[in-house]
Write a protein that holds these residues in place. Sequence first.
Motif, mmCIF file in Angstrom:
data_model
loop_
_atom_site.group_PDB
_atom_site.id
_atom_site.type_symbol
_atom_site.label_atom_id
_atom_site.label_comp_id
_atom_site.label_asym_id
_atom_site.label_seq_id
_atom_site.Cartn_x
_atom_site.Cartn_y
_atom_site.Cartn_z
ATOM 1 N N SER A 100 0.862 -1.177 0.000
ATOM 2 C CA SER A 100 0.000 0.000 0.000
ATOM 3 C C SER A 100 0.899 1.228 0.000
ATOM 4 O O SER A 100 2.111 1.123 -0.150
ATOM 5 C CB SER A 100 -0.922 -0.001 1.228
ATOM 6 N N GLU A 101 0.277 2.397 0.215
ATOM 7 C CA GLU A 101 1.080 3.615 0.274
ATOM 8 C C GLU A 101 1.884 3.700 1.563
ATOM 9 O O GLU A 101 2.819 4.500 1.675
ATOM 10 C CB GLU A 101 0.182 4.850 0.133
ATOM 11 N N ARG A 102 1.559 2.856 2.553
ATOM 12 C CA ARG A 102 2.285 2.842 3.820
ATOM 13 C C ARG A 102 3.442 1.846 3.735
ATOM 14 O O ARG A 102 3.258 0.700 3.341
ATOM 15 C CB ARG A 102 1.350 2.448 4.965
ATOM 16 N N GLU A 166 16.518 -3.227 -4.185
ATOM 17 C CA GLU A 166 16.152 -4.145 -5.262
ATOM 18 C C GLU A 166 15.368 -3.415 -6.348
ATOM 19 O O GLU A 166 14.659 -2.440 -6.078
ATOM 20 C CB GLU A 166 15.308 -5.300 -4.711
ATOM 21 N N GLU A 167 15.454 -3.914 -7.594
ATOM 22 C CA GLU A 167 14.837 -3.239 -8.725
ATOM 23 C C GLU A 167 13.319 -3.102 -8.585
ATOM 24 O O GLU A 167 12.726 -2.185 -9.142
ATOM 25 C CB GLU A 167 15.149 -3.980 -10.028
ATOM 26 N N ARG A 168 12.672 -3.999 -7.883
ATOM 27 C CA ARG A 168 11.217 -3.955 -7.787
ATOM 28 C C ARG A 168 10.714 -3.073 -6.651
ATOM 29 O O ARG A 168 9.508 -2.946 -6.452
ATOM 30 C CB ARG A 168 10.661 -5.372 -7.643
ATOM 31 N N CYS A 169 11.617 -2.481 -5.907
ATOM 32 C CA CYS A 169 11.204 -1.523 -4.884
ATOM 33 C C CYS A 169 10.578 -0.309 -5.548
ATOM 34 O O CYS A 169 11.106 0.233 -6.522
ATOM 35 C CB CYS A 169 12.411 -1.099 -4.054
ATOM 36 N N ARG A 170 9.441 0.133 -5.046
ATOM 37 C CA ARG A 170 8.748 1.266 -5.657
ATOM 38 C C ARG A 170 9.549 2.563 -5.489
ATOM 39 O O ARG A 170 10.158 2.797 -4.452
ATOM 40 C CB ARG A 170 7.349 1.392 -5.063
ATOM 41 N N PHE A 171 9.518 3.368 -6.532
ATOM 42 C CA PHE A 171 10.383 4.544 -6.598
ATOM 43 C C PHE A 171 10.124 5.516 -5.446
ATOM 44 O O PHE A 171 11.068 6.101 -4.908
ATOM 45 C CB PHE A 171 10.193 5.265 -7.933
ATOM 46 N N GLY A 176 12.045 8.644 -1.011
ATOM 47 C CA GLY A 176 11.836 9.131 0.361
ATOM 48 C C GLY A 176 13.007 8.815 1.270
ATOM 49 O O GLY A 176 13.436 9.661 2.072
ATOM 50 N N ILE A 177 13.534 7.599 1.158
ATOM 51 C CA ILE A 177 14.684 7.219 1.988
ATOM 52 C C ILE A 177 15.902 8.053 1.621
ATOM 53 O O ILE A 177 16.618 8.572 2.494
ATOM 54 C CB ILE A 177 14.990 5.720 1.830
#
Length: 428
Positions: A100-102, A166-171, A176-177
Motif C-alpha cells: 500500500s502507500e504505507r 532491489e529493482e522492484r522496490c517502488r520509486f 523518500g529514503i
Amino acid sequence: MKFNRRSFIKAASLAPALTLPFVSCRSSEDNKGTTGTSELPDAFKGLSNMTQGVVPISREERMGRIAKAQELMKQAKIDALFLEPGTSMKYFLDFDFFLSERMVAAVIPANGDIMYICPKFEEDKVSELVKFGSEVRTWEEHESPYAVVKTILVDKIGRTGTLGIEERCRFFLYEGIKSEASSFNYVLADNITAGCRMYKSDAEIALMKKANEITIAAYQALFNSLKEGMTQDDFRKIASQAHQALGATGSIGANFGEWSAFPHGSSTPQTLKEGDIILADGGCTIEGYKSDISRTIVFGTPTERQRQVWDLAKEAQFAAFELAKKEGTTCEDLDAVARKVISDGGFGPDYKYFSHRLGHGIGMDGHEWTNLVRGNKTPLQKGMCFSNEPGIYIVGEFGVRVEDCMYISDNGPVYFSTPGSAIDSPFS
C-alpha cells in the motif's frame, strides 16, 4: 494423426500422474457446444491431489540464503539491503504482506540482525509474521517512515554507508529514503537478490518438478475436455478447475486459429472450431514455486503445413537443449542456435517470425533472472532454471510455440516436463 478418443487411449501409459487415459481433441457432433461450469468434465474423474509429500523450504535453508546475501553484500561493499514485500522478501525472510502507500519493509544488514519497519497500528500483525530477526520499528500516521529507516541505518552501519535497493522496490520509497538519509550511497542490489535466487537448491528444484508434473496432468485433463464451440473463457475455467482438483492453484490460457499468431494472445473473442491450432500457455504454483508450459495442438487433423512448422519449432528447442550440455555455453548461445534453426528453416531473418527471446529464468516468479537472449553472456551454471520456448508466429495464419522448462544439473540440462514429440503427441 487426428486427436480422437481411440488414438489417445494408447497414450495412457505416458501419463503416470493421471489415472485416466489422455483422450481427445475430437471435434465430433457429440462434442459440440460450450463447456458449462455446473459440473466438471468427465476427464476430471481420474484426478486426485498430487501435493501429498511436498516439502516446503526449511528454516535452515532460508538462514543459509540470508547468510549468502550478507556475504555477497560484503563482497560488493554494500552495508545493508532494503526489501519491501514481494518475492525476494518471501525468498529470504518467509515474510508476505500486502503493498500500500504505507511502508512495510525490512533491512538486512551485512552484519547484524534483520530489522522491520511498519506503521504502528500494524505492529502486532507484522510481529506475528516475523520469522527472522525480531525488532520491529514503527511510526505513527503523522510521522515519517523514512526517518525510521534512517535511524536503522545509523544504528546498524553508522552515519554513512551504502544501501542496496532491489529493482522492484517502488520509486517513491527509494526517493523518500534517499531524501531523508542523504549522506548514504544508494545502489541497485540485484547482484545480491539475483545472486542468490538464480541458483536453485535441490529443495527448490523438487518443488518446481512437482509444479510441472501437476500442470502436465492438468493439460491432459484439459485437452481431454475440448469441445467445438468452447470459448477461451471456457478453456481457462476448465484449466483452473483441473489444477484445483490436482491440489494446486494454476491457470492455462489459449488462443485459437489465426489468433495463435499473437505470442501472448489476442483480446478478440474466439470460439474453437475444426482445424484450429490451439496455442496454450500456463502453469501453477507449489509452495511459491512456478511451472510454465506451452503446448500447441490442432483441434482435428493437422495439415502438413501445421505439422512442418511445429516440427521446426521442436527442432529449435532440441538444438538449444543439446547445446546446453556443452561446457562454457552462455545464455545468448542458446538463443542464437535456436534462432538459426528457425531462420534456416525459412522463417527468418532474425525476429521476423520468432519474435521473442528463447527463454526466461523461472523460480518463485514466472519470469525472473536470467534470460536466454542475445547479449546475455552469462555462462550456464548449476541450479539455473530457464524456459526453452522457441516460437514461429505467422500473422493471419497461425502460431506455434513449444515450451518446457529446464534446470542445469551437475550433468547438464534436465527438463522439468518432457517435451512432446509431435503436434498430435504433446505428452510423449
